[in-house]
Design a protein around this motif. Structure first.
Motif, short mmCIF file in Angstrom:
data_model
loop_
_atom_site.label_atom_id
_atom_site.label_comp_id
_atom_site.label_asym_id
_atom_site.label_seq_id
_atom_site.Cartn_x
_atom_site.Cartn_y
_atom_site.Cartn_z
N GLU A 96 45.80 -97.09 -83.95
CA GLU A 96 46.48 -96.01 -83.24
C GLU A 96 46.58 -94.73 -84.07
O GLU A 96 46.95 -93.67 -83.55
CB GLU A 96 47.88 -96.47 -82.82
CG GLU A 96 47.89 -97.54 -81.75
CD GLU A 96 47.72 -98.97 -82.28
OE1 GLU A 96 47.86 -99.91 -81.46
OE2 GLU A 96 47.46 -99.15 -83.49
N ALA B 230 43.73 -94.47 -66.90
CA ALA B 230 44.40 -95.08 -65.75
C ALA B 230 45.20 -94.04 -64.96
O ALA B 230 45.71 -93.08 -65.50
CB ALA B 230 45.32 -96.19 -66.23
N ARG C 172 40.89 -101.37 -74.39
CA ARG C 172 42.22 -101.28 -73.78
C ARG C 172 42.77 -99.87 -73.88
O ARG C 172 43.37 -99.35 -72.94
CB ARG C 172 43.18 -102.27 -74.47
CG ARG C 172 42.82 -103.73 -74.25
CD ARG C 172 43.98 -104.64 -74.60
NE ARG C 172 44.33 -104.57 -76.01
CZ ARG C 172 43.84 -105.39 -76.95
NH1 ARG C 172 42.95 -106.32 -76.61
NH2 ARG C 172 44.22 -105.27 -78.19
N PHE C 173 42.54 -99.22 -75.03
CA PHE C 173 43.06 -97.87 -75.27
C PHE C 173 42.44 -96.89 -74.28
O PHE C 173 43.14 -96.09 -73.66
CB PHE C 173 42.75 -97.46 -76.70
CG PHE C 173 43.17 -96.06 -77.04
CD1 PHE C 173 44.51 -95.76 -77.25
CD2 PHE C 173 42.23 -95.04 -77.18
CE1 PHE C 173 44.91 -94.47 -77.59
CE2 PHE C 173 42.62 -93.75 -77.51
CZ PHE C 173 43.95 -93.47 -77.71
N SER D 120 41.05 -97.57 -71.41
CA SER D 120 41.49 -97.91 -70.05
C SER D 120 42.86 -97.34 -69.75
O SER D 120 43.11 -96.82 -68.66
CB SER D 120 41.52 -99.44 -69.89
OG SER D 120 40.23 -99.99 -70.00
N LEU D 121 43.76 -97.39 -70.74
CA LEU D 121 45.11 -96.84 -70.53
C LEU D 121 45.06 -95.32 -70.40
O LEU D 121 45.81 -94.74 -69.60
CB LEU D 121 46.01 -97.24 -71.71
CG LEU D 121 46.44 -98.70 -71.76
CD1 LEU D 121 47.17 -98.99 -73.07
CD2 LEU D 121 47.33 -99.03 -70.58
N LYS D 122 44.19 -94.67 -71.17
CA LYS D 122 44.10 -93.20 -71.12
C LYS D 122 43.53 -92.70 -69.80
O LYS D 122 43.86 -91.61 -69.34
CB LYS D 122 43.23 -92.67 -72.27
CG LYS D 122 43.92 -92.65 -73.62
CD LYS D 122 43.01 -92.13 -74.69
CE LYS D 122 42.69 -90.66 -74.52
NZ LYS D 122 43.83 -89.78 -74.80
#
Length: 253
Positions: free
Chosen positions: A135, A253, A246-247, A249-251
């Motif tokens: 991160e 979404a 995952r990172f 995908s979250l950004k």
């Protein structure tokens, strides 16, 4: 056990609190927002009353030399005093791999001062040296940006996800004090410049990246192994591409 997590609402702290709660412990997420301020001492004695373990994962809001030194020395002194008054049995502190070899940097000098204070105290302790978090990759890029390009050394780096850090910290908090240092790291070694360039492409950051062996890392010129742990480090399970997927995908979404 009663466990107090200093910095308990931050990136690592919140995950550590959640893990310890899941294991059935009485956990206090201590931060200025919850009325516990290690920098001023406010609320420390009340929060630590009856605590078995104190975990310190707080970080300075500023990396400026004087500010970061003031944060870690003042907070460290206040916390050590409160821990000793409360009779805490185990003091766990999160720090950084390679700290003692990076003292040209004001940030690492401050972390070393924090560690020295813990070692000089009366309370059994464990200092957890972690490599950089996944991160924090964008922060490394920001620190290397000279206004035109991101200039970075290609020294070795073995980053770890914050979730794996929290898992190790929770496990260590529930174990006996090492009265020394344990190292944790991710499962893969990269060249820093190569990794940051790949990461910036993945997140659509258009700034150019230039590999420069003399480029400072938070004020320090790195050798190839400056940021790498020893062979005895505990290794997290999460691979970079798994975290990145995952990172992103979250950004999006």
């Amino acid at each position: 056990m009663k466990i107090v997590v200093i910095g308990g609402t931050g990136l690592i702290g919140a995950k550590t609190v959640a893990l310890l709660n899941q294991r059935g412990h009485d956990v206090i997420a201590a931060s200025p927002g919850t009325g516990v301020n290690a920098l001023t001492g406010e609320g420390l004695d009340i929060a630590l009353n009856g605590a078995d373990v104190v975990v310190d994962v707080a970080n300075s809001p500023s990396f400026e030399d004087d500010a970061v030194m003031a944060f870690f020395t003042r907070a460290g002194a206040n916390l050590r005093g409160a821990i000793e008054r409360a009779g805490v049995k185990h003091h766990v502190v999160l720090s950084v791999v390679g700290t003692s070899n990076l003292l040209e940097s004001g940030y690492f000098r401050a972390k070393q001062a924090q560690e020295d204070m813990v070692r000089a105290g009366k309370t059994p302790f464990t200092i957890v040296h972690s490599t950089q978090f996944f991160e924090f990759l964008a922060g490394i890029a920001a620190a290397g940006f000279d206004g035109q390009a991101v200039r970075l050394s290609n020294a070795g780096i073995q980053p770890i996800t914050s979730g794996d850090v929290a898992g190790f910290v929770a496990d260590i908090a529930l174990s006996g004090p090492a009265n020394g240092t344990l190292e944790i790291a991710g499962p893969q070694v990269f060249g820093m410049c190569d990794l940051i360039e790949s990461h910036m492409v993945a997140i659509n950051d258009p700034r150019p990246v230039i590999c420069d062996a003399d480029a400072p890392y938070f004020g320090v010129r790195l050798s190839q192994n400056s940021l790498l742990p020893q062979s005895t480090a505990l290794l997290g399970a999460t691979l970079y591409h798994e975290w990145l997927s995952r990172f992103v995908s979250l950004k999006t979404a």
